[in-house]
Design a protein around this motif. Structure first.
Motif, PDB file in Angstrom:
ATOM      1  N   SER A  83     -34.183 -32.817 -50.393  1.00 54.86           N
ATOM      2  CA  SER A  83     -33.872 -31.868 -49.331  1.00 54.86           C
ATOM      3  C   SER A  83     -32.844 -32.518 -48.415  1.00 54.86           C
ATOM      4  CB  SER A  83     -35.132 -31.504 -48.550  1.00 54.86           C
ATOM      5  OG  SER A  83     -35.784 -32.671 -48.115  1.00 54.86           O
ATOM      6  N   PHE A  84     -31.986 -31.733 -47.848  1.00 57.26           N
ATOM      7  CA  PHE A  84     -30.788 -32.292 -47.215  1.00 57.26           C
ATOM      8  C   PHE A  84     -31.096 -32.946 -45.869  1.00 57.26           C
ATOM      9  CE2 PHE A  84     -29.873 -28.025 -49.168  1.00 57.26           C
ATOM     10  CZ  PHE A  84     -29.701 -28.533 -50.451  1.00 57.26           C
ATOM     11  N   ASN A  85     -32.164 -32.481 -45.189  1.00 57.45           N
ATOM     12  CA  ASN A  85     -32.611 -33.098 -43.930  1.00 57.45           C
ATOM     13  C   ASN A  85     -31.520 -33.155 -42.865  1.00 57.45           C
ATOM     14  OD1 ASN A  85     -34.981 -33.494 -45.253  1.00 57.45           O
ATOM     15  ND2 ASN A  85     -34.861 -35.708 -45.392  1.00 57.45           N
ATOM     16  N   LEU A  86     -30.647 -32.159 -42.856  1.00 59.02           N
ATOM     17  CA  LEU A  86     -29.640 -32.094 -41.789  1.00 59.02           C
ATOM     18  C   LEU A  86     -30.273 -31.474 -40.543  1.00 59.02           C
ATOM     19  CD1 LEU A  86     -26.639 -30.755 -43.905  1.00 59.02           C
ATOM     20  CD2 LEU A  86     -27.047 -33.121 -43.204  1.00 59.02           C
ATOM     21  N   PHE A  87     -29.755 -31.837 -39.381  1.00 57.27           N
ATOM     22  CA  PHE A  87     -30.244 -31.226 -38.145  1.00 57.27           C
ATOM     23  C   PHE A  87     -29.642 -29.831 -38.020  1.00 57.27           C
ATOM     24  CE2 PHE A  87     -30.651 -35.800 -37.041  1.00 57.27           C
ATOM     25  CZ  PHE A  87     -32.023 -35.806 -36.791  1.00 57.27           C
ATOM     26  N   ALA A  88     -30.504 -28.819 -38.056  1.00 55.91           N
ATOM     27  CA  ALA A  88     -30.045 -27.426 -38.132  1.00 55.91           C
ATOM     28  C   ALA A  88     -29.260 -27.002 -36.895  1.00 55.91           C
ATOM     29  CB  ALA A  88     -31.250 -26.500 -38.328  1.00 55.91           C
ATOM     30  N   HIS A  89     -29.570 -27.618 -35.733  1.00 52.66           N
ATOM     31  CA  HIS A  89     -28.942 -27.192 -34.480  1.00 52.66           C
ATOM     32  C   HIS A  89     -27.636 -27.926 -34.201  1.00 52.66           C
ATOM     33  CE1 HIS A  89     -31.108 -30.830 -33.500  1.00 52.66           C
ATOM     34  NE2 HIS A  89     -30.463 -30.923 -32.354  1.00 52.66           N
ATOM     35  N   LEU A  90     -27.274 -28.876 -35.054  1.00 50.20           N
ATOM     36  CA  LEU A  90     -26.038 -29.640 -34.870  1.00 50.20           C
ATOM     37  C   LEU A  90     -24.989 -29.208 -35.879  1.00 50.20           C
ATOM     38  CD1 LEU A  90     -27.361 -33.316 -34.398  1.00 50.20           C
ATOM     39  CD2 LEU A  90     -26.742 -31.666 -32.614  1.00 50.20           C
ATOM     40  N   THR A  91     -23.719 -29.271 -35.459  1.00 50.28           N
ATOM     41  CA  THR A  91     -22.651 -28.987 -36.415  1.00 50.28           C
ATOM     42  C   THR A  91     -22.622 -30.068 -37.499  1.00 50.28           C
ATOM     43  OG1 THR A  91     -20.994 -30.300 -35.241  1.00 50.28           O
ATOM     44  CG2 THR A  91     -21.221 -27.957 -34.591  1.00 50.28           C
ATOM     45  N   VAL A  92     -21.893 -29.774 -38.543  1.00 47.57           N
ATOM     46  CA  VAL A  92     -21.710 -30.743 -39.631  1.00 47.57           C
ATOM     47  C   VAL A  92     -21.150 -32.055 -39.072  1.00 47.57           C
ATOM     48  CG1 VAL A  92     -20.216 -31.225 -41.626  1.00 47.57           C
ATOM     49  CG2 VAL A  92     -21.501 -29.071 -41.505  1.00 47.57           C
ATOM     50  N   LEU A  93     -20.123 -31.946 -38.232  1.00 51.65           N
ATOM     51  CA  LEU A  93     -19.510 -33.155 -37.666  1.00 51.65           C
ATOM     52  C   LEU A  93     -20.524 -33.946 -36.838  1.00 51.65           C
ATOM     53  CD1 LEU A  93     -16.828 -34.726 -37.397  1.00 51.65           C
ATOM     54  CD2 LEU A  93     -16.414 -33.452 -35.279  1.00 51.65           C
ATOM     55  N   ASP A  94     -21.297 -33.255 -36.027  1.00 53.70           N
ATOM     56  CA  ASP A  94     -22.287 -33.945 -35.192  1.00 53.70           C
ATOM     57  C   ASP A  94     -23.402 -34.576 -36.028  1.00 53.70           C
ATOM     58  OD1 ASP A  94     -20.917 -33.364 -32.887  1.00 53.70           O
ATOM     59  OD2 ASP A  94     -22.117 -31.601 -32.367  1.00 53.70           O
ATOM     60  N   ASN A  95     -23.769 -33.937 -37.135  1.00 54.80           N
ATOM     61  CA  ASN A  95     -24.753 -34.527 -38.041  1.00 54.80           C
ATOM     62  C   ASN A  95     -24.266 -35.874 -38.567  1.00 54.80           C
ATOM     63  OD1 ASN A  95     -27.387 -33.169 -39.140  1.00 54.80           O
ATOM     64  ND2 ASN A  95     -26.032 -31.446 -38.703  1.00 54.80           N
ATOM     65  N   VAL A  96     -22.988 -35.942 -38.894  1.00 52.67           N
ATOM     66  CA  VAL A  96     -22.427 -37.158 -39.501  1.00 52.67           C
ATOM     67  C   VAL A  96     -22.185 -38.253 -38.461  1.00 52.67           C
ATOM     68  CG1 VAL A  96     -20.484 -38.084 -40.856  1.00 52.67           C
ATOM     69  CG2 VAL A  96     -21.441 -35.842 -41.420  1.00 52.67           C
ATOM     70  N   THR A  97     -21.874 -37.867 -37.211  1.00 55.33           N
ATOM     71  CA  THR A  97     -21.553 -38.888 -36.192  1.00 55.33           C
ATOM     72  C   THR A  97     -22.775 -39.410 -35.448  1.00 55.33           C
ATOM     73  OG1 THR A  97     -21.139 -37.171 -34.516  1.00 55.33           O
ATOM     74  CG2 THR A  97     -19.239 -37.946 -35.792  1.00 55.33           C
ATOM     75  N   LEU A  98     -23.891 -38.723 -35.561  1.00 50.37           N
ATOM     76  CA  LEU A  98     -25.073 -39.086 -34.781  1.00 50.37           C
ATOM     77  C   LEU A  98     -25.503 -40.540 -35.001  1.00 50.37           C
ATOM     78  CD1 LEU A  98     -27.133 -37.782 -32.819  1.00 50.37           C
ATOM     79  CD2 LEU A  98     -28.593 -37.342 -34.805  1.00 50.37           C
ATOM     80  N   GLY A  99     -25.643 -40.944 -36.257  1.00 46.98           N
ATOM     81  CA  GLY A  99     -26.076 -42.302 -36.580  1.00 46.98           C
ATOM     82  C   GLY A  99     -25.098 -43.365 -36.105  1.00 46.98           C
ATOM     83  N   PRO A 100     -23.810 -43.241 -36.452  1.00 45.93           N
ATOM     84  CA  PRO A 100     -22.843 -44.249 -36.000  1.00 45.93           C
ATOM     85  C   PRO A 100     -22.800 -44.407 -34.476  1.00 45.93           C
ATOM     86  CG  PRO A 100     -21.900 -42.930 -37.754  1.00 45.93           C
ATOM     87  CD  PRO A 100     -23.218 -42.304 -37.426  1.00 45.93           C
ATOM     88  N   ILE A 101     -22.942 -43.293 -33.743  1.00 48.94           N
ATOM     89  CA  ILE A 101     -22.894 -43.370 -32.280  1.00 48.94           C
ATOM     90  C   ILE A 101     -24.171 -44.012 -31.738  1.00 48.94           C
ATOM     91  CG2 ILE A 101     -22.892 -42.002 -30.149  1.00 48.94           C
ATOM     92  CD1 ILE A 101     -21.024 -40.001 -31.642  1.00 48.94           C
ATOM     93  N   ARG A 102     -25.318 -43.560 -32.242  1.00 50.68           N
ATOM     94  CA  ARG A 102     -26.591 -44.020 -31.677  1.00 50.68           C
ATOM     95  C   ARG A 102     -27.001 -45.399 -32.188  1.00 50.68           C
ATOM     96  NH1 ARG A 102     -30.794 -39.236 -30.892  1.00 50.68           N
ATOM     97  NH2 ARG A 102     -29.594 -37.968 -29.433  1.00 50.68           N
ATOM     98  N   VAL A 103     -26.809 -45.628 -33.481  1.00 49.04           N
ATOM     99  CA  VAL A 103     -27.307 -46.871 -34.094  1.00 49.04           C
ATOM    100  C   VAL A 103     -26.223 -47.944 -34.147  1.00 49.04           C
ATOM    101  CG1 VAL A 103     -28.379 -47.880 -36.146  1.00 49.04           C
ATOM    102  CG2 VAL A 103     -28.982 -45.553 -35.457  1.00 49.04           C
ATOM    103  N   ARG A 104     -25.036 -47.558 -34.583  1.00 46.33           N
ATOM    104  CA  ARG A 104     -23.940 -48.532 -34.710  1.00 46.33           C
ATOM    105  C   ARG A 104     -23.160 -48.705 -33.403  1.00 46.33           C
ATOM    106  NH1 ARG A 104     -25.373 -51.214 -39.226  1.00 46.33           N
ATOM    107  NH2 ARG A 104     -24.956 -50.148 -41.199  1.00 46.33           N
ATOM    108  N   LYS A 105     -23.481 -47.847 -32.406  1.00 49.12           N
ATOM    109  CA  LYS A 105     -22.845 -47.916 -31.079  1.00 49.12           C
ATOM    110  C   LYS A 105     -21.332 -47.717 -31.134  1.00 49.12           C
ATOM    111  CE  LYS A 105     -26.915 -48.885 -29.474  1.00 49.12           C
ATOM    112  NZ  LYS A 105     -27.751 -47.740 -29.063  1.00 49.12           N
ATOM    113  N   GLN A 106     -20.877 -46.886 -32.077  1.00 48.27           N
ATOM    114  CA  GLN A 106     -19.465 -46.539 -32.136  1.00 48.27           C
ATOM    115  C   GLN A 106     -19.136 -45.559 -31.005  1.00 48.27           C
ATOM    116  OE1 GLN A 106     -18.195 -44.941 -35.906  1.00 48.27           O
ATOM    117  NE2 GLN A 106     -18.776 -46.762 -37.053  1.00 48.27           N
TER     118      GLN A 106
END
Length: 240
Positions: A83-106
């Motif tokens: 199952s894709f487990n994407l966040f339904a309320h976030l855009t595609v771009l925001d789904n992809v950037t969430l981890g790098p911003i929060r975890v990798r501190k980009q």
């Protein structure tokens, strides 16, 4: 990487003394009948499942039990699920950037620039501003792959990534995975797609009853399986 790992669910022995080493840049495809332990193995490598005994190392580092060390190591292990487990309320771009911003501190700008490159790479660059529900299943799974890649992982785990897709969408996801393999990504792929195993794998690992029964190159495995279990499994496939 995986060293004498056992996993029990109560009385059920799901993984029995499993050892598996995956080299950097290697593509290992894990196949076998349902209930053989393939997905359990995949999930223990990411510690989504705990294991009873044994050890798992990634780049020489022992998999931590919990806490920040586990979160940091998990960031090095990309995972793509059925199952894709994407966040339904976030855009595609925001789904992809969430981890790098929060975890990798980009920074947001850096994360978005990298995400756009990845979305183009997996063929859904035009969908960046859409919500997941506006995409087909194949497109959502390709976004999920881009999201995992955005963390710049050392290894990518795929757990039956095409099993929830309609037949016509399977190839568009497999094509992305084949290109990743050709680009040198270290990959462990649990799949029923034998064509992908033949095309992209450096090594096929066949599991049954919670054990690794045999390992071989795709050519050796599909043309001359060594075990009765593997021969029986292959004989039941429509094409092999």
């Amino acid at each position: 990487m995986v060293d004498h790992v056992d996993k029990h669910y109560g009385q059920f022995h799901a993984l029995k003394d499993v050892s598996l080493t995956v080299s950097r840049g290697e593509v290992v495809v894990v196949i076998g009948p349902s209930g053989s332990g393939k997905s359990t193995l995949c999930r223990t490598i990411n510690r989504l499942e705990t294991f009873t005994s044994g050890s798992i190392r990634i780049d020489g580092d022992e998999l931590p039990q919990e806490g920040k060390a586990l979160a940091a190591l998990r960031a090095d292990v990309g995972m793509v699920f059925q199952s894709f487990n994407l966040f339904a309320h976030l855009t595609v771009l925001d789904n992809v950037t969430l981890g790098p911003i929060r975890v990798r501190k980009q920074s947001k700008a850096d994360a978005e620039a990298a995400a756009k490159v990845l979305l183009d790479r997996v063929g859904v660059g035009q969908q960046a501003s859409k919500l997941p529900a506006q995409l087909s299943g194949g497109q959502q799974q390709r976004v999920a792959i881009a999201r995992a890649l955005a963390m710049n992982p050392k290894v990518m785990l795929f757990d039956e990534p095409t099993s929830a897709l309609d037949p016509e969408m399977i190839n568009e996801v497999l094509d992305v995975m084949v290109r990743l393999a050709q680009d040198g990504m270290t990959m462990i792929v649990v799949t029923h797609e034998m064509g992908f195993a033949r095309k992209a794998a450096d090594r096929v690992v066949f599991m049954a009853d919670g054990q690794i029964v045999e390992e071989a190159t795709p050519d050796e495995f599909f043309t001359n399986p060594q075990s009765a279990r593997a021969r029986d499994f292959l004989s039941k496939l429509i094409t092999h």
